[in-house]
Write a protein that holds these residues in place. Sequence first.
Motif, mmCIF file in Angstrom:
data_model
loop_
_atom_site.group_PDB
_atom_site.id
_atom_site.type_symbol
_atom_site.label_atom_id
_atom_site.label_comp_id
_atom_site.label_asym_id
_atom_site.label_seq_id
_atom_site.Cartn_x
_atom_site.Cartn_y
_atom_site.Cartn_z
ATOM 1 N N LEU A 75 0.823 -1.209 0.000
ATOM 2 C CA LEU A 75 0.000 0.000 0.000
ATOM 3 C C LEU A 75 0.860 1.263 0.000
ATOM 4 O O LEU A 75 0.563 2.225 -0.712
ATOM 5 C CB LEU A 75 -0.936 -0.007 1.203
ATOM 6 C CG LEU A 75 -2.091 -1.010 1.107
ATOM 7 C CD1 LEU A 75 -2.722 -1.237 2.485
ATOM 8 C CD2 LEU A 75 -3.145 -0.529 0.117
ATOM 9 N N TRP A 83 -12.949 0.106 2.241
ATOM 10 C CA TRP A 83 -11.642 -0.423 1.865
ATOM 11 C C TRP A 83 -10.573 0.646 1.981
ATOM 12 O O TRP A 83 -9.387 0.339 2.041
ATOM 13 C CB TRP A 83 -11.698 -0.979 0.447
ATOM 14 C CG TRP A 83 -12.584 -2.168 0.360
ATOM 15 C CD1 TRP A 83 -13.839 -2.228 -0.153
ATOM 16 C CD2 TRP A 83 -12.293 -3.483 0.847
ATOM 17 N NE1 TRP A 83 -14.347 -3.498 -0.018
ATOM 18 C CE2 TRP A 83 -13.423 -4.287 0.586
ATOM 19 C CE3 TRP A 83 -11.185 -4.061 1.473
ATOM 20 C CZ2 TRP A 83 -13.482 -5.632 0.932
ATOM 21 C CZ3 TRP A 83 -11.239 -5.406 1.819
ATOM 22 C CH2 TRP A 83 -12.379 -6.169 1.550
ATOM 23 N N GLY A 84 -11.011 1.895 2.008
ATOM 24 C CA GLY A 84 -10.055 2.977 2.167
ATOM 25 C C GLY A 84 -10.787 4.269 2.462
ATOM 26 O O GLY A 84 -11.998 4.376 2.275
ATOM 27 N N PHE A 114 -6.462 2.351 4.912
ATOM 28 C CA PHE A 114 -6.781 1.224 4.048
ATOM 29 C C PHE A 114 -7.028 -0.032 4.872
ATOM 30 O O PHE A 114 -6.468 -0.196 5.960
ATOM 31 C CB PHE A 114 -5.635 0.948 3.067
ATOM 32 C CG PHE A 114 -5.334 2.087 2.145
ATOM 33 C CD1 PHE A 114 -6.118 2.322 1.021
ATOM 34 C CD2 PHE A 114 -4.267 2.942 2.393
ATOM 35 C CE1 PHE A 114 -5.852 3.377 0.170
ATOM 36 C CE2 PHE A 114 -3.987 3.998 1.555
ATOM 37 C CZ PHE A 114 -4.782 4.218 0.433
ATOM 38 N N SER A 115 -7.840 -0.907 4.330
ATOM 39 C CA SER A 115 -8.023 -2.226 4.935
ATOM 40 C C SER A 115 -6.854 -3.111 4.533
ATOM 41 O O SER A 115 -6.543 -3.237 3.345
ATOM 42 C CB SER A 115 -9.331 -2.861 4.446
ATOM 43 O OG SER A 115 -9.374 -4.246 4.795
ATOM 44 N N LEU A 133 -6.895 -5.938 1.743
ATOM 45 C CA LEU A 133 -6.683 -5.713 0.307
ATOM 46 C C LEU A 133 -5.514 -6.530 -0.223
ATOM 47 O O LEU A 133 -5.455 -6.805 -1.423
ATOM 48 C CB LEU A 133 -6.425 -4.225 0.043
ATOM 49 C CG LEU A 133 -7.655 -3.311 0.078
ATOM 50 C CD1 LEU A 133 -7.225 -1.854 0.098
ATOM 51 C CD2 LEU A 133 -8.568 -3.601 -1.109
ATOM 52 N N VAL A 193 -7.992 0.838 -5.363
ATOM 53 C CA VAL A 193 -8.415 1.460 -4.109
ATOM 54 C C VAL A 193 -7.454 2.588 -3.735
ATOM 55 O O VAL A 193 -7.877 3.667 -3.302
ATOM 56 C CB VAL A 193 -8.513 0.422 -2.981
ATOM 57 C CG1 VAL A 193 -8.817 1.109 -1.647
ATOM 58 C CG2 VAL A 193 -9.592 -0.605 -3.289
ATOM 59 N N VAL A 194 -6.167 2.354 -3.910
ATOM 60 C CA VAL A 194 -5.193 3.404 -3.593
ATOM 61 C C VAL A 194 -5.373 4.596 -4.529
ATOM 62 O O VAL A 194 -5.386 5.746 -4.083
ATOM 63 C CB VAL A 194 -3.757 2.855 -3.689
ATOM 64 C CG1 VAL A 194 -2.750 3.991 -3.527
ATOM 65 C CG2 VAL A 194 -3.522 1.796 -2.612
ATOM 66 N N GLU A 201 -8.379 6.639 -3.406
ATOM 67 C CA GLU A 201 -8.194 7.475 -2.216
ATOM 68 C C GLU A 201 -7.206 8.613 -2.463
ATOM 69 O O GLU A 201 -7.394 9.729 -1.964
ATOM 70 C CB GLU A 201 -7.746 6.616 -1.033
ATOM 71 C CG GLU A 201 -8.732 5.536 -0.634
ATOM 72 C CD GLU A 201 -10.151 6.050 -0.418
ATOM 73 O OE1 GLU A 201 -10.320 7.235 -0.032
ATOM 74 O OE2 GLU A 201 -11.098 5.286 -0.667
#
Length: 233
Positions: free
Chosen positions: A131, A158-159, A169-170, A173, A184-185, A188
């Motif tokens: 991440l 998830w974020g 973040f979770s 992932l 997801v990154v 965000e």
Amino acid sequence: MGNEVILPGDPPIELVLKPSARARRLSLRVSRLDGRVTLTLPKNASRRHALAFAEDQAGWIRRQLAGQAQGTRPMPGTQLPIGGEAQKILTNHGLRSPRLTEAGIEVPARDPERTPARLAAFLKLEARGALAEAVEHYADALGVTHGKITLRDTRSRWGSCSSTGDLMFSWRLIMAPPEVLDYVVAHEVAHLIEMNHSRAFWAVVAQVCPDYKAPRQWLHDNAPSLHRYRFRD
């Protein structure tokens, strides 16, 4: 009044009461992620009426819960996804902590009851590295700076991105395919430019993650499969 009640029956149902000023009627929801049952109440609804409504729907609730996959504890001989690939959990008498090999994910043979906790620690470490690397990549691509990065085991998010630029973040992932973690990154980090979900926001996401729709759909379809693993009793 308390926010959690138990509906009697076989089996009993744990029910979370959620008052809402915006709700117009009573509604029930059974989470696909963790099986949590939530009863939303309009502002002026009585607790007694709400519980009567839930009792009338108890059969439906139990059918929904029965249809969900039961939580799985990752133990030697079972499998655990890492990076979207199922890895067999193997024991190794010479190890003190888990490691990923071509054969699967090896865990210490000693004290096997600690395997889930050991695997959770391993996944968090792997997730933190992946991440952090992805955040730096997308932040550089968009020319933005970010705050601190934290990892949590969240049920529905998830974020997230705070108004101060901190990112959450979770760590689950790391079990998803890499392109899902990347999406997801990117999502965000894009919030560091647009703190909303407007067309402008999605344009920023598409700028650095053109094929974001596929991983976004994967996450929507497969979220329950990532949450079904239980690393704690």
